[in-house]
Design an enzyme around this catalytic site. Sequence first.
Site, PDB file in Angstrom:
ATOM      1  N   CYS A   1       5.882   4.991   8.875  1.00 21.40           N
ATOM      2  CA  CYS A   1       6.454   4.189   7.782  1.00 21.40           C
ATOM      3  C   CYS A   1       7.937   4.457   7.518  1.00 21.40           C
ATOM      4  O   CYS A   1       8.747   3.536   7.616  1.00 21.40           O
ATOM      5  CB  CYS A   1       5.654   4.420   6.504  1.00 21.40           C
ATOM      6  SG  CYS A   1       3.984   3.754   6.622  1.00 21.40           S
TER       7      CYS A   1
ATOM      8  N   GLU B   1       0.849  -1.193   0.000  1.00 28.47           N
ATOM      9  CA  GLU B   1       0.000   0.000   0.000  1.00 28.47           C
ATOM     10  C   GLU B   1       0.890   1.250   0.000  1.00 28.47           C
ATOM     11  O   GLU B   1       1.884   1.308   0.702  1.00 28.47           O
ATOM     12  CB  GLU B   1      -0.894  -0.025   1.243  1.00 28.47           C
ATOM     13  CG  GLU B   1      -1.846   1.142   1.351  1.00 28.47           C
ATOM     14  CD  GLU B   1      -2.683   1.324   0.093  1.00 28.47           C
ATOM     15  OE1 GLU B   1      -3.419   0.409  -0.285  1.00 28.47           O
ATOM     16  OE2 GLU B   1      -2.585   2.404  -0.526  1.00 28.47           O
TER      17      GLU B   1
HETATM   18  P1  NAD Z   1      -2.356   0.594  12.531  1.00 31.29           P
HETATM   19  O1  NAD Z   1      -1.615   0.380  13.787  1.00 31.29           O
HETATM   20  O2  NAD Z   1      -3.030   1.897  12.295  1.00 31.29           O
HETATM   21  O3  NAD Z   1      -3.492  -0.539  12.401  1.00 31.29           O
HETATM   22  C1  NAD Z   1      -3.268  -1.888  12.578  1.00 31.29           C
HETATM   23  C2  NAD Z   1      -4.520  -2.515  13.173  1.00 31.29           C
HETATM   24  O4  NAD Z   1      -4.363  -3.937  13.181  1.00 31.29           O
HETATM   25  C3  NAD Z   1      -4.788  -2.093  14.613  1.00 31.29           C
HETATM   26  O5  NAD Z   1      -6.106  -1.575  14.730  1.00 31.29           O
HETATM   27  C4  NAD Z   1      -4.624  -3.401  15.403  1.00 31.29           C
HETATM   28  O6  NAD Z   1      -5.486  -3.468  16.521  1.00 31.29           O
HETATM   29  C5  NAD Z   1      -4.986  -4.425  14.351  1.00 31.29           C
HETATM   30  N1  NAD Z   1      -4.503  -5.792  14.601  1.00 31.29           N
HETATM   31  C6  NAD Z   1      -3.299  -6.196  15.064  1.00 31.29           C
HETATM   32  N2  NAD Z   1      -3.252  -7.556  15.116  1.00 31.29           N
HETATM   33  C7  NAD Z   1      -4.453  -8.009  14.680  1.00 31.29           C
HETATM   34  C8  NAD Z   1      -5.018  -9.305  14.512  1.00 31.29           C
HETATM   35  N3  NAD Z   1      -4.345 -10.415  14.815  1.00 31.29           N
HETATM   36  N4  NAD Z   1      -6.292  -9.396  14.053  1.00 31.29           N
HETATM   37  C9  NAD Z   1      -6.999  -8.287  13.758  1.00 31.29           C
HETATM   38  N5  NAD Z   1      -6.505  -7.032  13.892  1.00 31.29           N
HETATM   39  C10 NAD Z   1      -5.257  -6.905  14.356  1.00 31.29           C
HETATM   40  O7  NAD Z   1      -1.340   0.255  11.365  1.00 31.29           O
HETATM   41  P2  NAD Z   1      -1.316   0.899   9.891  1.00 31.29           P
HETATM   42  O8  NAD Z   1      -0.718   2.244   9.947  1.00 31.29           O
HETATM   43  O9  NAD Z   1      -2.655   0.721   9.268  1.00 31.29           O
HETATM   44  O10 NAD Z   1      -0.241  -0.056   9.189  1.00 31.29           O
HETATM   45  C11 NAD Z   1      -0.537  -1.384   8.843  1.00 31.29           C
HETATM   46  C12 NAD Z   1       0.513  -1.876   7.866  1.00 31.29           C
HETATM   47  O11 NAD Z   1       0.450  -1.099   6.665  1.00 31.29           O
HETATM   48  C13 NAD Z   1       1.943  -1.750   8.366  1.00 31.29           C
HETATM   49  O12 NAD Z   1       2.703  -2.823   7.872  1.00 31.29           O
HETATM   50  C14 NAD Z   1       2.419  -0.460   7.732  1.00 31.29           C
HETATM   51  O13 NAD Z   1       3.812  -0.430   7.557  1.00 31.29           O
HETATM   52  C15 NAD Z   1       1.712  -0.508   6.392  1.00 31.29           C
HETATM   53  N6  NAD Z   1       1.486   0.804   5.774  1.00 31.29           N
HETATM   54  C16 NAD Z   1       1.072   1.857   6.533  1.00 31.29           C
HETATM   55  C17 NAD Z   1       0.821   3.085   5.923  1.00 31.29           C
HETATM   56  C18 NAD Z   1       0.396   4.273   6.740  1.00 31.29           C
HETATM   57  O14 NAD Z   1       0.456   5.385   6.220  1.00 31.29           O
HETATM   58  N7  NAD Z   1      -0.048   4.113   7.966  1.00 31.29           N
HETATM   59  C19 NAD Z   1       1.001   3.235   4.544  1.00 31.29           C
HETATM   60  C20 NAD Z   1       1.395   2.143   3.803  1.00 31.29           C
HETATM   61  C21 NAD Z   1       1.641   0.927   4.425  1.00 31.29           C
END
Ligand code: NAD
Length: 473
Positions: free
Chosen positions: A261, A152
């Site tokens: 990130c 993403e």
């Molecule tokens: P985040 O912390 O905002 O959300 C992650 C969610 O996953 C949390 O709500 C958590 O409670 C939930 N979770 C954890 N374990 C779980 C499980 N076993 N079952 C169900 N839910 C579970 O994280 P994010 O910022 O959305 O990032 C997620 C991934 O996407 C990461 O690898 C990050 O590097 C990648 N990413 C993030 C962005 C960004 O801008 N935030 C952009 C691109 C990629």
Amino acid sequence: MSRVGVIGAGYVGLTTAAGLAHLGHDVTCADVDVEKLAALSRGQIPILEEGLPELVAEGLHSGRLSFVLGAGAAARGAEFVFLCVPTPEEEDGSADLSCVEAAVAEIAPNLEPGAVVVAKSTMPPGSSRLVAQLLERTGAPARGIGVASNPEFLREGTAVFDFLHPDRIVIGCDETEVAVRVSALYRGVQAPVIVTDCASAEMIKYASNAFLATKVSFVNAIATLCEAFDADVREVTLGMGYDPRIGFDFLRPGPGYGGSCLPKDTAALIRAAEAAGYDFSLLRGVAEVNAVQVERIVGKVRSAAAASGRDLLGTRVGVLGLTFKANTDDLRDSPALAVVARLLEEGAVVAAYDPAAGERAPAALAARLPDRREIVLAEAPVLAGSRPDPDVEAPPEPHPGVASPRLSIAADPYDACREAAVVAVLTEWDEFRWLDFDRVKVLMAAPAVVDARNLLDPAALRRRGFHYQGVGR
Ligand code: NAD
């Protein structure tokens, strides 16, 4: 239209779930956070993201979007299961894949024959193989379970727009038929689709973030040189950015890159390179420049205080902005917090204002401060000049002989400036641009501004008698 499970309702998962529902799919989004799920089911969005409340409301109203507790429940009956769980940084810099492993273990017994597990979490090259191996242990291949990587690229603050109008869609998969099925989920989205193998897809994500981090550190290094040679980095980047090979994006100096990130992904790539026997010294340099940049901003605040004959110990500093960039409430790895933590360490008394994340800042800062020192949170009304509420317990006195970090969260930007000897703009929230600086000057103990985002007009501030320092100008 397809039945989709999304694991994780954070910035990426919630946007993916609501976005795919908008594209017409039936989406079940899972999380482990019961309170978050209850709020989401009521249509309340726990994060600040433009357009997301409307998109979630649309999904709930159409019945195409629902929320469940636990990954297993979202996997049941799904043709595609997107992994959107965190992949934070381990102590040694590598990516911690334990949430991915836990999520895969939960979904594996619930996957339908022929389902595809799509990794959207950012994972080091080769990690999809790990997902495939975990699934193999549960007999998934016999049931025709596919694995794909679909990194993403959304930016917080414009996540919904970016999801629906991406620059590209990258699908990594070793089976063409599965890749075609995943790409069909995005029907209706106008973007080039790059279908490649899993490791290349994962590398595209890491290489992109590492490149962006490199651009930021590069321009911060140039800004430092501009100060040394009396050049103006704004003019320099204007002259550079018109070259289409360079471009304007990420060519703005500031307190360094941050957020959830770039810091962790660059660290993970450095570690992955090391494990592969390559010393990625270029990227190590990028991370080093980034760490030094925080110190450079702290140095500017120190010299701004010195302009009125003060050192930082006991000096009140007003801080404007705490999130890692504007238009998000995300404090993760915010360079603004890093600067505030250093100011508190040096004994400054900080009054900080942020339009989106002030309340959560003390907890985020406490986690950053080394040793046993706690943050003593002053009540904002004390700063505002009103009497303390007798029913509210007074903040504890500092332990004798131990410098206690002092922070208050201001109710508005003017409160943050009140009695400050220096005001530091650490996040580029637009509202700071339009402050009444005549009023700010009257409120301050000494008129000094450190503009770590080059957001303000130096000439206008100097005309008003401010001691102004930007970055690289
Ligand atoms: P985040 O912390 O905002 O959300 C992650 C969610 O996953 C949390 O709500 C958590 O409670 C939930 N979770 C954890 N374990 C779980 C499980 N076993 N079952 C169900 N839910 C579970 O994280 P994010 O910022 O959305 O990032 C997620 C991934 O996407 C990461 O690898 C990050 O590097 C990648 N990413 C993030 C962005 C960004 O801008 N935030 C952009 C691109 C990629």
